[in-house]
Design a protein around this motif. Structure first.
Motif, mmCIF file in Angstrom:
data_model
loop_
_atom_site.group_PDB
_atom_site.id
_atom_site.type_symbol
_atom_site.label_atom_id
_atom_site.label_comp_id
_atom_site.label_asym_id
_atom_site.label_seq_id
_atom_site.Cartn_x
_atom_site.Cartn_y
_atom_site.Cartn_z
ATOM 1 N N ASN A 1 1.206 5.422 3.989
ATOM 2 C CA ASN A 1 1.452 4.047 3.516
ATOM 3 C C ASN A 1 0.609 3.680 2.295
ATOM 4 O O ASN A 1 0.665 2.548 1.823
ATOM 5 N N VAL A 2 -0.177 4.572 1.761
ATOM 6 C CA VAL A 2 -1.023 4.281 0.585
ATOM 7 C C VAL A 2 -0.128 4.227 -0.663
ATOM 8 O O VAL A 2 0.641 5.160 -0.912
ATOM 9 N N PRO A 3 -0.155 3.115 -1.439
ATOM 10 C CA PRO A 3 0.717 3.010 -2.644
ATOM 11 C C PRO A 3 0.328 4.010 -3.722
ATOM 12 O O PRO A 3 -0.838 4.337 -3.881
ATOM 13 N N ILE A 4 1.342 4.470 -4.394
ATOM 14 C CA ILE A 4 1.122 5.435 -5.479
ATOM 15 C C ILE A 4 1.073 4.657 -6.792
ATOM 16 O O ILE A 4 2.009 3.936 -7.147
ATOM 17 N N ILE A 5 0.003 4.743 -7.540
ATOM 18 C CA ILE A 5 -0.193 4.017 -8.814
ATOM 19 C C ILE A 5 0.027 4.987 -9.962
ATOM 20 O O ILE A 5 -0.624 6.032 -10.033
ATOM 21 N N ILE A 6 0.996 4.616 -10.858
ATOM 22 C CA ILE A 6 1.279 5.447 -12.040
ATOM 23 C C ILE A 6 0.728 4.724 -13.258
ATOM 24 O O ILE A 6 1.122 3.596 -13.571
ATOM 25 N N LYS A 7 -0.159 5.319 -13.965
ATOM 26 C CA LYS A 7 -0.804 4.726 -15.144
ATOM 27 C C LYS A 7 -0.196 5.332 -16.406
ATOM 28 O O LYS A 7 -0.248 6.531 -16.611
#
Length: 272
Positions: free
Chosen positions: A6-12
């Motif tokens: 459930n950890v969100p994936i952050i795309i930078k």
């Protein structure tokens, strides 16, 4: 494992900007303006060293829109010797404009003379019929056009002379006639001449007064003309003919006693 899913994936995402951010591409425009200005400056310096004084003046005139006529050299050495076709020295002066030829001037003068003669004759004709007094006075008047001009002839009648006896004193009729004619000829610019004529005497006199009388009568009419409207500047000459030019074959005829007022044609020389 389930908890970690459930950890969100952050795309930078990183935005890449070419060059320094505070300059961009504007420096190219400024640099182009600078190079153009420098090129113009060096071209100006080259022109100052590679041209003559006259050529520089010609270039300066080209860039002077407020000067309508070039007053100085155009810088060349061609057919005009460096002068512009609009140069003040090459433009015709007012005094050098083509003038009418002598023949054209004479033709214009002749046309104006005819207009003046017609005006005078029409004015005299218009007086006829105004009154019985004027009609009686006009019996003494005839006009004719000659090479010299318009001749207005005032002559004696058997029953009514224009001068008292054999003197130079004009009668009332002569004074009135002269006053009318003076007002008419005062409206034209032509010069005037006055000529006196008298008839021959029936006997040979010890002292013939014909010359003196014809001259004094002509002078008296000249003065009357000037007093009644003719300009002194119009007077060209006063001439006495004595009895040398009779109008009638009979030299003793009173019809030869006459005064001729001549409206001269243009170009008649002054007589002093």
């Amino acid at each position: 494992m389930v908890a970690n899913s459930n950890v969100p994936i952050i795309i930078k995402r990183k935005k890449v900007v070419s060059g320094d951010g505070h300059h961009g591409g504007a420096w190219k425009v400024a640099y182009a303006d600078f190079v153009t200005a420098m090129m113009a400056f060096f071209m100006l310096m080259w022109l100052l060293n590679a041209t003559t004084e006259n050529q520089r003046k010609g270039i300066a005139d080209y860039f002077s829109p407020t000067i309508p006529i070039s007053r100085i050299s155009g810088g060349g050495d061609g057919a005009f010797g460096g002068e512009s076709v609009l140069s003040k020295d090459l433009l015709p002066e007012v005094g050098n404009l083509p003038q009418p030829s002598q023949a054209q001037a004479q033709l214009l003068g002749a046309e104006q003379d005819e207009i003046s003669f017609n005006q005078v004759m029409e004015a005299l004709t218009a007086l006829s019929g105004e009154s019985a007094v004027i009609d009686r006075m006009l019996r003494h008047v005839i006009t004719r056009v000659t090479d010299e001009g318009l001749i207005i002839e005032l002559f004696d009648l058997e029953d009514q002379p224009l001068f008292i006896d054999a003197s130079d004193v004009p009668t009332g009729v002569m004074q009135d006639l002269t006053a009318m004619i003076a007002q008419i000829v005062g409206f034209v610019s032509n010069d005037l001449a006055v000529e006196g004529h008298v008839r021959s005497q029936p006997i040979v006199l010890l002292k013939n007064q014909n010359w003196e009388i014809s001259h004094s009568r002509a002078q008296a009419i000249r003065l009357l003309l000037q007093q009644n409207g003719a300009y002194p500047q119009q007077m060209n000459r006063v001439t006495a003919h004595g009895d040398r030019e009779p109008q009638y074959k009979n030299p003793l005829s009173v019809r030869n006693n006459r005064i001729e007022i001549i409206v001269l044609r243009s170009g008649e020389g002054k007589s002093f």
